[in-house]
Design a protein around this motif. Structure first.
Motif, PDB file in Angstrom:
ATOM      1  N   HIS A  36     -28.201 -22.600  28.437  1.00  3.74           N
ATOM      2  CA  HIS A  36     -28.212 -22.372  29.893  1.00  3.74           C
ATOM      3  C   HIS A  36     -28.461 -20.903  30.198  1.00  3.74           C
ATOM      4  N   GLY A  73     -28.011 -34.262  23.762  1.00  2.00           N
ATOM      5  CA  GLY A  73     -27.619 -32.950  23.279  1.00  2.00           C
ATOM      6  C   GLY A  73     -26.400 -32.508  24.078  1.00  2.00           C
ATOM      7  N   ASN A  79     -23.833 -29.813  30.907  1.00  2.00           N
ATOM      8  CA  ASN A  79     -24.457 -30.851  31.748  1.00  2.00           C
ATOM      9  C   ASN A  79     -23.455 -31.965  32.055  1.00  2.00           C
ATOM     10  N   GLU A 100     -24.947 -36.437  20.325  1.00  2.00           N
ATOM     11  CA  GLU A 100     -24.787 -35.127  19.670  1.00  2.00           C
ATOM     12  C   GLU A 100     -24.789 -35.306  18.155  1.00  2.00           C
ATOM     13  N   ASP A 166     -31.899 -32.352  26.784  1.00  2.00           N
ATOM     14  CA  ASP A 166     -31.503 -30.955  26.612  1.00  2.00           C
ATOM     15  C   ASP A 166     -31.221 -30.578  25.162  1.00  2.00           C
TER      16      ASP A 166
END
Ligand SMILES: C[S@@+](CC[C@H](N)C(=O)[O-])C[C@H]1O[C@@H](n2cnc3c(N)ncnc32)[C@H](O)[C@@H]1O
Length: 285
Positions: A36, A73, A79, A100, A166
């Protein structure tokens, strides 16, 4: 960026960093990528995924079962937490399916939840998710963790209506941006309605998404990026779909070839791929 703290983990280690705007975030030492990077974990997630996908409105409007979101992810859960914050007090059922391959980044972030800030109040749900693979962070939200490779584990999750795509960047994590993975996700959506958002504006990624069966458009600006990418399972869902003028950019680009497999290679689009692209319903008209 100031270094705040560092650790070594199964996937090589992470550090806490301070972004230009002063917000803290997590940086992966192996992939040399800050998460981010534009505006910080929850601000970027809210703009790029939650608001752009109109998660709350679509969840409220849904009939016949919970809205299914794929959080691809999970990482340090920026998120996912932005989604939970948006859904607090909302009278709509949601299933959040996080994928993940290595949860050590989340374990690291949880150890530093005080410094990171955005996890405040969600620590118990995050611990439960890590321990049992499932949590109920809000009365209306069921949260499931699918550990392992997304390409394999997506078969275990119900078809999504929203995908937050992501992973790390195409250069560092090429297999996750491949034709095979985007096509498999599109196939899981089937006849359903689904939006997929991601932070890139790469021509090659957009070509790959289009050839995988998605309609592709310009996504909202976030932080330092004036545009991102949004894809849809059906026409008519995008505010700014790519048009035939974009095909000229594809032809001229030295890096527009779709990603196939897990080996990152850059190059111009081949004649065969360009022909397939121009024949797609999004561009053929
Ligand atoms: C940029 S970080 C995600 C940030 C996170 N979405 C957030 O909002 O905080 C990318 C994550 O994708 C995960 N990842 C990479 N390849 C994967 C794969 N094949 N399957 C599942 N997760 C993967 C990485 O382990 C990493 O945690």
């Amino acid at each position: 960026m100031d270094l705040v703290d560092k650790t070594e983990g199964a996937s090589g280690g992470f550090e806490l960093v301070r972004l230009k705007n002063g917000e803290p975030s997590v940086r992966c030492l192996t992939h040399h990528e800050t998460m981010h990077v534009g505006t910080g974990p929850v601000t970027e997630a809210a703009a790029l995924h939650v608001c752009q996908q109109r998660i709350v409105e679509r969840a409220r409007a849904r009939t016949g079962g919970p809205m299914v979101i794929w959080d691809v992810g999970l990482g340090p859960a920026g998120n996912a937490i932005a989604t939970l914050e948006a859904l607090r007090g909302v009278d709509a059922a949601v299933e959040l399916h996080s994928f993940e391959v290595a949860t050590d980044v989340l374990e690291f972030a949880l150890c530093h939840s005080g410094e990171l800030g955005y996890m405040a109040g969600w620590e118990e749900a995050l611990r439960g998710l890590l321990q049992t693979g499932e949590a109920r962070p809000l009365p209306n939200v069921r949260w499931v963790l699918h550990r392992g490779d997304y390409a394999v584990r997506m078969a275990d999750a119900p078809p999504p209506e929203a995908i937050y795509h992501d992973p790390y960047s195409p250069a560092r994590n090429p297999g996750m941006w491949s034709l095979e993975v985007f096509r498999a996700a599109r196939e899981r959506v089937g006849e359903g309605v689904c939006l997929l958002t991601n932070y890139t504006r790469s021509t090659a990624v957009r070509v790959t998404l289009a050839l995988a069966g998605w309609y592709v458009g310009l996504g909202v600006a976030t932080g330092e990026k004036e545009q991102t990418t949004i894809a849809a399972s059906r026409p008519g869902m995008l505010a700014l779909p790519l048009g035939r003028d974009w095909l000229r950019r594809v032809r001229a680009s030295t890096n527009a070839a779709p990603q196939r497999g897990a080996r990152y290679e850059r190059g111009p689009v081949s004649d065969a791929d360009f022909e397939m692209l121009t024949a797609l319903p999004q561009f053929a008209g």
